[in-house]
Structures are given as C-alpha cells and as structure tokens.
Design a protein around this motif. Structure first.
Motif, PDB file in Angstrom:
ATOM      1  N   PRO A 100       0.713  -1.035  -0.509  1.00 58.56           N
ATOM      2  CA  PRO A 100       0.314  -0.091  -0.199  1.00 58.56           C
ATOM      3  C   PRO A 100       0.245   1.310  -0.036  1.00 58.56           C
ATOM      4  N   VAL A 101       1.909   1.182   0.958  1.00 52.52           N
ATOM      5  CA  VAL A 101       3.011   2.457   1.128  1.00 52.52           C
ATOM      6  C   VAL A 101       3.668   2.548  -0.029  1.00 52.52           C
ATOM      7  N   THR A 102       3.600   1.671  -0.767  1.00 52.89           N
ATOM      8  CA  THR A 102       4.936   2.168  -2.364  1.00 52.89           C
ATOM      9  C   THR A 102       3.571   2.334  -3.594  1.00 52.89           C
ATOM     10  N   LEU A 103       2.740   1.641  -3.605  1.00 54.47           N
ATOM     11  CA  LEU A 103       1.258   2.712  -4.658  1.00 54.47           C
ATOM     12  C   LEU A 103       0.732   3.414  -4.366  1.00 54.47           C
ATOM     13  N   LEU A 104       0.882   4.585  -3.234  1.00 49.88           N
ATOM     14  CA  LEU A 104       1.050   5.184  -2.175  1.00 49.88           C
ATOM     15  C   LEU A 104       1.392   6.655  -3.535  1.00 49.88           C
ATOM     16  N   ALA A 105       3.195   5.751  -2.922  1.00 53.67           N
ATOM     17  CA  ALA A 105       4.148   6.497  -3.547  1.00 53.67           C
ATOM     18  C   ALA A 105       4.086   6.749  -4.430  1.00 53.67           C
ATOM     19  N   VAL A 106       3.372   5.252  -5.744  1.00 50.78           N
ATOM     20  CA  VAL A 106       3.574   5.721  -7.060  1.00 50.78           C
ATOM     21  C   VAL A 106       2.700   6.530  -8.063  1.00 50.78           C
ATOM     22  N   VAL A 107       1.639   6.898  -6.860  1.00 53.69           N
ATOM     23  CA  VAL A 107       0.252   7.349  -7.409  1.00 53.69           C
ATOM     24  C   VAL A 107       1.014   8.984  -7.187  1.00 53.69           C
ATOM     25  N   SER A 108       1.609   9.655  -6.084  1.00 54.16           N
ATOM     26  CA  SER A 108       1.239  10.691  -5.815  1.00 54.16           C
ATOM     27  C   SER A 108       2.615  11.020  -6.827  1.00 54.16           C
ATOM     28  N   PHE A 109       3.143  10.272  -7.480  1.00 55.62           N
ATOM     29  CA  PHE A 109       3.600  11.892  -8.826  1.00 55.62           C
ATOM     30  C   PHE A 109       2.759  11.151  -9.916  1.00 55.62           C
ATOM     31  N   GLY A 110       1.406  11.245  -9.748  1.00 55.82           N
ATOM     32  CA  GLY A 110       0.252  11.216 -10.840  1.00 55.82           C
ATOM     33  C   GLY A 110      -0.258  12.310 -11.130  1.00 55.82           C
ATOM     34  N   ARG A 111      -1.070  12.624 -12.213  1.00 54.63           N
ATOM     35  CA  ARG A 111      -1.796  13.487 -12.363  1.00 54.63           C
ATOM     36  C   ARG A 111      -2.842  13.338 -12.086  1.00 54.63           C
ATOM     37  N   VAL A 112      -4.341  13.699 -11.886  1.00 56.41           N
ATOM     38  CA  VAL A 112      -5.798  13.741 -12.656  1.00 56.41           C
ATOM     39  C   VAL A 112      -5.778  14.544 -13.910  1.00 56.41           C
ATOM     40  N   ASP A 113      -6.736  13.227 -14.871  1.00 54.46           N
ATOM     41  CA  ASP A 113      -6.637  13.877 -15.961  1.00 54.46           C
ATOM     42  C   ASP A 113      -8.199  15.166 -16.162  1.00 54.46           C
ATOM     43  N   GLN A 116       6.186  13.308 -12.154  1.00 51.88           N
ATOM     44  CA  GLN A 116       6.464  15.223 -12.025  1.00 51.88           C
ATOM     45  C   GLN A 116       6.312  15.117 -11.137  1.00 51.88           C
ATOM     46  N   PRO A 117       7.023  16.314  -9.149  1.00 45.02           N
ATOM     47  CA  PRO A 117       6.603  16.543  -8.165  1.00 45.02           C
ATOM     48  C   PRO A 117       5.976  17.430  -8.435  1.00 45.02           C
ATOM     49  N   SER A 118       5.215  17.429  -9.337  1.00 46.48           N
ATOM     50  CA  SER A 118       4.263  18.748  -8.991  1.00 46.48           C
ATOM     51  C   SER A 118       3.477  18.068  -8.027  1.00 46.48           C
ATOM     52  N   ASN A 119       2.929  17.571  -6.923  1.00 48.71           N
ATOM     53  CA  ASN A 119       2.284  17.508  -6.196  1.00 48.71           C
ATOM     54  C   ASN A 119       2.519  17.630  -4.989  1.00 48.71           C
ATOM     55  N   TYR A 140      -6.741  11.981  -6.408  1.00 44.59           N
ATOM     56  CA  TYR A 140      -5.769  10.579  -5.716  1.00 44.59           C
ATOM     57  C   TYR A 140      -4.307  11.028  -5.235  1.00 44.59           C
ATOM     58  N   PRO A 141      -3.546  11.394  -6.775  1.00 45.62           N
ATOM     59  CA  PRO A 141      -2.170  12.057  -6.155  1.00 45.62           C
ATOM     60  C   PRO A 141      -1.915  13.239  -5.151  1.00 45.62           C
ATOM     61  N   LEU A 142      -2.504  14.087  -4.959  1.00 51.17           N
ATOM     62  CA  LEU A 142      -2.154  15.303  -4.282  1.00 51.17           C
ATOM     63  C   LEU A 142      -2.616  14.214  -2.902  1.00 51.17           C
ATOM     64  N   GLY A 143      -3.577  13.520  -2.368  1.00 52.95           N
ATOM     65  CA  GLY A 143      -3.866  12.693  -1.724  1.00 52.95           C
ATOM     66  C   GLY A 143      -3.232  11.888  -0.993  1.00 52.95           C
ATOM     67  N   SER A 144      -2.522  11.249  -1.844  1.00 53.38           N
ATOM     68  CA  SER A 144      -1.501  10.280  -2.098  1.00 53.38           C
ATOM     69  C   SER A 144       0.525  11.264  -1.263  1.00 53.38           C
TER      70      SER A 144
END
Length: 266
Positions: free
Chosen positions: A9-22, A33-36, A234-238
């Motif tokens: 779960p922590v790894t999944l959060l870490a990966v999603v934290s570098f995403g963005r919402v379309d 990207q470190p934008s979140n 989800y990315p910002l929450g992660s």
C-alpha cells in the motif's frame, strides 16, 4: 503480512503521488513529476500540518498529566483494587473508537452534563459552546488515547524495586523527592513509550476531528481524507500521505533514540 498490508500500500501511494488527474476523464495518469509535492507544501496544507502537530502535542501532554497519577496509583495498589482499576483503564479499549467518540458528543453538548454542572456552579448561560471546537477535539483525543499512556507507564513503575524507595527514604529523600528523583526517572522509558503511542496516531487523527470538530476543526487527516473522498485528487492525497509518513517516521526515530538514551541512563 508486512509486505501485503504495509509495503505494497505504501509503495502504491508513493507511485500515485507522482501522477496527475486528467480533468476530462478524472483518471489518474502517471507522469512522475514532483508537482503534487510542491502543491502539498503550499501554506494551505502546511497550516493543518502545524495545527495537527500542535494539537497532538497538547493531547499528549494532557494524557501524560492525567495518566501518570493513574499509573502511579495502579502501581501502588495490589490485589483486587489494582485489577479493578486496571480493568477500568483497559475495558474502554474494547468499545469501538467511533462509538466512544460519538458518546462524547452528548457529554460535551450544550444540554450535556458538563454544561449542566458549569451552570449549576454559577457559569452564565452565554458561555461559549464547547462542542465542535479545538478544545473538544483535544478532549476527545485525551479520552481515546489515555489508556495508551497509562499502560506503559504502569509497567515501568511496576518494575521499580520497592527497596529503592526505602533506600532513598533512608538517605533523607522525602515523598516528593522519591517521586521525582527515583520513580519518574526510572519510569522515563515508559513515559517516552506512552508519548509515542499517543502522539504518533494523534498527528494523523481523522475520526475525532470529524465527529467532535463538526467540520470546523480540520486536521491533517481530514485534509488527506477530503482529497480521496470528496475532491477525487488521488495524486495530491497520496503526496500528502507520504509527507505525513515521513514526518511520523522522523518522530518515531527521534523517540526511539530518546528511549534508548533514557534506558542507558536508568
């Protein structure tokens, strides 16, 4: 269990934290990207972080002030009296955390027993309400986490040999001197452990502010939950969650080192 219930779960959060919402499909896309994390460092989110740490520190200190005398009484009593008091400390842990918190709503409301008592002793009816305030949140945390402070301190006090207190008395130490220079110092590992057990979960507390804060008191856990449950970001929450994990890990490392130093001294 550690891999599936914690690491994944922590790894999944870490990966999603570098995403963005379309914004057209509201689907999370990974762009690494470190934008979140830059958004998470905005003052809008930093204020709840500082407020959460301040609230957790206040609740921890209050638990220590209330819990140490209870633990000291537990350690001095024996037999049935000790078992009854120990049961009174432990039994509330068997009740659902949310149920216990909702029970405080009736206690702290304007028509509850707290305000009824205050009015009987002469407090005016115009007294500000207690429910849905930061004070109510701190009271809820102390009520919920107090057993976690009492039990480790009680265990530490139980391990103190009575002969040490007799020796201190023979050397001229009075009751207060015995308490501060012998019992408190030897119980220091339990005090540190109790502060960690209370302070760490209190930093990310969600249930108590949601119920006793009534949406008016927003701590870090509520900000994170809102990103997942209401906003759908989800990315910002992660990213916010990962920053909280890092902050709590630092607190744990510092606390563990403090515990080790205290144990070496005692």
């Amino acid at each position: 269990m550690i891999v599936f219930l914690f690491l994944l779960p922590v790894t999944l959060l870490a990966v999603v934290s570098f995403g963005r919402v379309d914004l057209t499909t509201y689907v999370t896309q990974l762009d690494f990207q470190p934008s979140n994390y830059l958004r998470a460092l905005d003052p809008l989110y930093l204020r709840p972080v500082l407020w959460s740490f301040a609230t957790a520190a206040t609740a921890t200190l209050a638990c220590l002030v209330v819990g140490f005398p209870v633990a000291l009484t537990l350690s001095r009593w024996e037999g049935r009296r000790q078992r009854l008091l120990l049961g009174a400390v432990v039994v509330p842990l068997w009740i659902s955390f949310a149920v216990r918190t909702y029970g405080l709503v009736a206690v702290l409301s304007d028509s509850g027993p707290v305000f009824g008592f205050l009015h009987r002793i002469g407090l005016p009816d115009s007294t500000p309400e207690l429910l849905y305030t930061p004070v109510a949140v701190v009271i809820g945390m102390v009520y919920s986490y107090l057993p976690l402070m009492v039990l480790p301190i009680f265990v530490a006090l139980e391990r103190i040999e009575p002969t040490l207190l007799l020796a201190a008395a023979d050397l001229g130490a009075g009751p207060w001197s015995q308490l501060l220079r012998v019992q408190v110092r030897l119980a220091a590992p339990g005090i540190v452990a109790g502060c960690l057990l209370v302070g760490v979960p209190a930093i990310g507390e969600y249930v108590v502010p949601a119920i006793l804060g009534g949406g008016k008191v927003m701590l870090y856990g509520n900000i994170v939950a809102r990103q997942f449950q209401e906003v759908g970001d989800y990315p910002l929450g992660s990213a916010l969650t990962m920053l909280l994990i890092v902050a709590v890990s630092i607190v744990l490392i510092v606390g563990r080192r403090a515990t080790a130093r205290v144990e070496d001294v005692t």
